[in-house]
Write an enzyme that holds these catalytic residues in place. Structure first.
Site, PDB file in Angstrom:
ATOM      1  N   LYS C  12       0.821  -1.205  -0.197  1.00  0.00           N
ATOM      2  CA  LYS C  12       0.561   0.219  -0.283  1.00  0.00           C
ATOM      3  C   LYS C  12       1.028   2.005   0.090  1.00  0.00           C
ATOM      4  O   LYS C  12       1.526   1.249   1.041  1.00  0.00           O
ATOM      5  CB  LYS C  12      -0.711  -0.191   1.450  1.00  0.00           C
ATOM      6  N   THR C  57      -2.847  -5.436   0.858  1.00  0.00           N
ATOM      7  CA  THR C  57      -3.080  -3.307   1.023  1.00  0.00           C
ATOM      8  C   THR C  57      -3.505  -3.348   2.121  1.00  0.00           C
ATOM      9  O   THR C  57      -3.532  -2.825   3.295  1.00  0.00           O
ATOM     10  CB  THR C  57      -2.312  -3.464  -0.171  1.00  0.00           C
ATOM     11  N   ASP C  58      -5.035  -3.276   1.813  1.00  0.00           N
ATOM     12  CA  ASP C  58      -5.826  -3.111   2.915  1.00  0.00           C
ATOM     13  C   ASP C  58      -5.807  -3.498   4.626  1.00  0.00           C
ATOM     14  O   ASP C  58      -5.716  -1.940   5.221  1.00  0.00           O
ATOM     15  CB  ASP C  58      -7.358  -3.961   2.409  1.00  0.00           C
ATOM     16  N   PHE C 152      31.201  29.231 -14.090  1.00  0.00           N
ATOM     17  CA  PHE C 152      31.416  27.675 -14.763  1.00  0.00           C
ATOM     18  C   PHE C 152      31.931  28.541 -15.831  1.00  0.00           C
ATOM     19  O   PHE C 152      31.798  28.639 -17.005  1.00  0.00           O
ATOM     20  CB  PHE C 152      29.963  27.570 -15.044  1.00  0.00           C
ATOM     21  N   ARG C 169      28.067  33.437 -11.889  1.00  0.00           N
ATOM     22  CA  ARG C 169      26.088  33.235 -12.017  1.00  0.00           C
ATOM     23  C   ARG C 169      25.770  32.845  -9.699  1.00  0.00           C
ATOM     24  O   ARG C 169      26.446  32.857  -9.618  1.00  0.00           O
ATOM     25  CB  ARG C 169      26.184  32.347 -13.136  1.00  0.00           C
ATOM     26  N   GLN C 213      28.531  19.991  -9.446  1.00  0.00           N
ATOM     27  CA  GLN C 213      29.418  18.873  -8.852  1.00  0.00           C
ATOM     28  C   GLN C 213      30.323  18.872  -7.932  1.00  0.00           C
ATOM     29  O   GLN C 213      30.170  18.058  -7.245  1.00  0.00           O
ATOM     30  CB  GLN C 213      29.939  18.286 -10.544  1.00  0.00           C
ATOM     31  N   ASN C 239      19.764  21.469 -11.502  1.00  0.00           N
ATOM     32  CA  ASN C 239      20.503  22.655 -11.569  1.00  0.00           C
ATOM     33  C   ASN C 239      19.119  23.755 -12.204  1.00  0.00           C
ATOM     34  O   ASN C 239      18.938  23.517 -13.349  1.00  0.00           O
ATOM     35  CB  ASN C 239      21.412  22.447 -13.013  1.00  0.00           C
ATOM     36  N   HIS C 241      18.322  27.132 -13.629  1.00  0.00           N
ATOM     37  CA  HIS C 241      18.597  27.575 -14.056  1.00  0.00           C
ATOM     38  C   HIS C 241      17.689  29.053 -13.875  1.00  0.00           C
ATOM     39  O   HIS C 241      17.158  29.250 -14.055  1.00  0.00           O
ATOM     40  CB  HIS C 241      18.637  27.711 -16.050  1.00  0.00           C
TER      41      HIS C 241
END
Lengths: 291, 291, 291, 291
Positions: C12, C57-58, C152, C169, C213, C239, C241
């Protein structure tokens, strides 16, 4: 200066009802999302916590399920009207009821097997006030695209303009449209819906578009021209931008072949198209449209 | 004890590419969501911020758009393989590339007009490592329902059991399935996809289900039995519960006609069906499946 | 060639449990989303619809609610372990159980009043196989941003490169991190979580980033350096942007002040940081990570 | 009968603007989602594709970014007014402009580091028509819960009633509230917002609730009583149901300790609280509220 209670309403929202008709080996299926909103003499719960005029939202939910058994679902406009009339008729404190329905389509795979279809959701809103009633039908989330026959030129420029004119562009939108019926007496809601939906698609497909506004108007105009039972169309059309990718840095041309489908921001074009002799809308549009 | 860098990868995700083919008045349309992930000699950026082995994710995006122009899109498995091979072949530091594609379907309305279809998204993942390649295709978000021919009885009971046995219930699921190709040499990716998708639907529709697991196995078994080019199927099937509403308090019976479609919790049944002589999967399933 | 059943599991998912402790006038609140997955001798339901080994699952759902009453919730790792051990111990057919928990934070407003906090969701996954157990904790959807100290440069260029180098940045990400405990015997899960989460934030904030990284590795490294009870960290960092808007057409400079926050595509950086003497992970990561 | 164009508007929606103020080593951050809608003499684009009165939505976007540089962002009400006045003043064809802003909160982690906060989004809508202006501020998605001091008794019963009376229940809602300023001349928008938001929280926390309507009214009343610059509050409060789990089948009591947090359906309580001497609202609420 005094502080007072203004307009108010309450109800159960998003009741997910699936109704199976199994009168024969070939089952029928209706898959709905139902919301109820009630207005009336409801100062009590707001001002003093007095619930003696309050039909609980839990009871509203039960009523939706019970009516689905007792009366079937059938056309969603009819089901919404039936429920709205019930709440007004049975509750002295309730002056006005609005029942909104979204219907999800399913495609038949076999006598009791179905695949959910995705091309737009059918909607209906019934509003009942005393013995008067209004019905608004619609379609939501119907995504359409023309890969040509769209341009955008001749617009205003100012200090902040950088957009070049476009003589051939993609036009794509997610249609969210609603249309008001002249009265609540229709006999053929399903046919009316199918006709209005097709008129929207035909107008989108068949219009050479010099602005998304032109397409919007053409869509509303077509619905009203083809469906005499309808008197007003409201459209909200996001302009889902498809930007031509600049491939020149890679030594490639891009004559309208490679596009970036952007998420945000998007243009948003909204408008009403109406018959000049339409009866008054009353509360028909409350809560269904942002104008 | 020393702290070290383990497995890693990077790339541009969810590049939304629309490719129009306008060689004639009748346009063709492919609408993709492309994601790239690269692995290789990438200790540099992690350990010292040295990017001399890093092909920027922005360049990966540009490559996807440029390839869409230079090579066309065509079958998504082929497009994914082409891109994955390019990154490995052109970047000495990249040992392995994975390109994942989702394709959204559109229904033709006219020579250059389309409506987005909703019944499931086609997927493909190509993984290239050196000169080896693997392809996994699939379908996501395909919602299916049987309104009968499903039961659930004979299960374990314990102190926490309250569920009664059900001899006739709705069975509904959202199919998320992926299947591995024996090799990356297929000539007819479109036909393979169509066949596998139909096998899933046929097995769902045609199976009398005593457990969603039984349906899952039947679906995987059917795909492999009908498609010799496939060797392994992985299925994730949420059990979208439709609870029969108790109408007895209102003096009404409910012989499988009125249901509440619940959101959460839901059952989740997952399993693999495979050919016993399947070649090794290698990295084919990385990041595409949670087992 | 024969078709066979491979790995499989069921359970569940997304059991929404709110537990209130009202031993005094000052209430405590735990708000969880619990998912259970069980593996074992389950060929029966797949191959022949035989449910005699299937705990519904109940029932799993009922067990979660009952345990919340009987044992309280407390630290989510402990609650997950308790449940996972119960399923394995009580069901002869179940060899392995995995219980995943998401916990939503609430900020106290008064003795019995709370506002939902939004800064990330705490997660825990307990896997029990026979008498062995593994615990993975984590945080999801923690959105962090540095408005400078990110660059970068020095990356690979090829025919498809258009990205200029960036010496200053914005770096923004949504942290999805999980970390593995050396064993399942911890006494202070809450403290371990708080420490690991803070280490992630401190490393993100304190790292001058020459690549996302580098930030990723710093985050994993910091967690392991500060928390001896942890042996492996897995991070998935989109990332997000933020593109500097070109204001030159309007006669304006933009020295890192005005940005467009883009939705898609986004970079996606994923990696593992680990102790070289970590004990084997066994099934700890199944279904929690895409590597 | 003739078909005519009714109300209409257009603009750029969801412009995602991040503004960094870097006048010192300690950066400031504003993270906005801005939408523009313009009305005026716009029959041309609808009826004949004549765009000579149309300021492109792309230019609107550029204007938002340029103004963020030239004027800064500051209080969002002020920024929205500035933009709305610009469009009306500079475009002869535009009679009315509405600028809507959502602001996402961030918590400071360091001089240039931030974590996104999650407890509700601040909103503002400025509407300018000629030389008149209206401002509506608000908060969205603020989730609040009281674990006691809520009851629901004394309500209407009918044939479809099954709900028992509740003398002690959880009351939880997602506050979506907007409030109208008496005029557009405020000097302290930030203080007004903080005060109104706190008044909502104080009223929610401090009210013994006999109906969610009583809490709604108390929230609106408190805002108006404490903030003389405000004249009208509109609230939309979903009743996020937390159902007590029946543990009796397991031999356990459940005195308000273990709850299932349900998704759908939910109650929806909406209402207006206003000062009886409020100036006319004019177009202030267009498109911000569904009444």
């Amino acid at each position: 200066m005094a502080i007072t209670l203004g307009a108010n309403r309450y109800g159960k929202a998003e009741i997910r009802l699936v109704r199976v008709v199994r009168d024969s080996d070939t089952h029928e299926l209706r898959d709905l999302n139902v919301s109820v909103a009630l207005c009336g003499d409801l100062a009590g719960p707001h001002l003093s916590g007095d619930n003696s005029n309050v039909l609980p939202t839990d009871t509203q939910k039960n009523t939706v399920y019970a009516f689905a058994k007792e009366h079937g679902v059938g056309e969603i406009e009819r089901f919404a009207l039936l429920l709205a009339r019930h709440f007004v008729a049975s509750q002295p404190s309730i002056a006005r009821a609005r029942v909104s329905v979204e219907e999800y389509g399913w495609r038949r795979l076999g006598p009791h097997s179905f695949a959910r279809a995705g091309a737009g959701t059918r909607t209906a809103v019934a509003t009942v006030d005393g013995d008067r009633a209004w019905v608004v039908s619609g379609v939501a989330d119907l995504v359409l695209m023309n890969t040509t026959d769209s341009q955008f030129v001749g617009f205003v420029t100012d200090r902040y303009t950088t957009l070049p004119e476009a003589t051939d562009r993609i036009l794509a939108t997610t249609v969210n449209a609603r249309w008001r019926h002249a009265d609540a007496q229709a006999e053929h809601w399903d046919g009316s819906y199918a006709g209005a939906r097709q008129a929207l698609i035909d107008a989108f497909t068949g219009t050479y578009s010099r602005a998304l506004q032109e397409t919007l108007y053409a869509m509303g105009q077509r619905v009203l021209a083809e469906r005499p039972e309808l008197v007003e169309v409201r459209l909200s059309l996001p302009n889902r931008h498809h930007f031509m990718v600049d491939l020149a840095p890679f030594g490639l041309e891009n004559p309208g072949e490679v596009f970036h489908a952007d998420d945000r921001p998007y243009g948003l074009i909204e408008g009403v198209v109406q018959c000049d002799d339409a009866p008054p809308a009353g509360p028909a549009w409350e809560a269904t449209w942002s104008f």
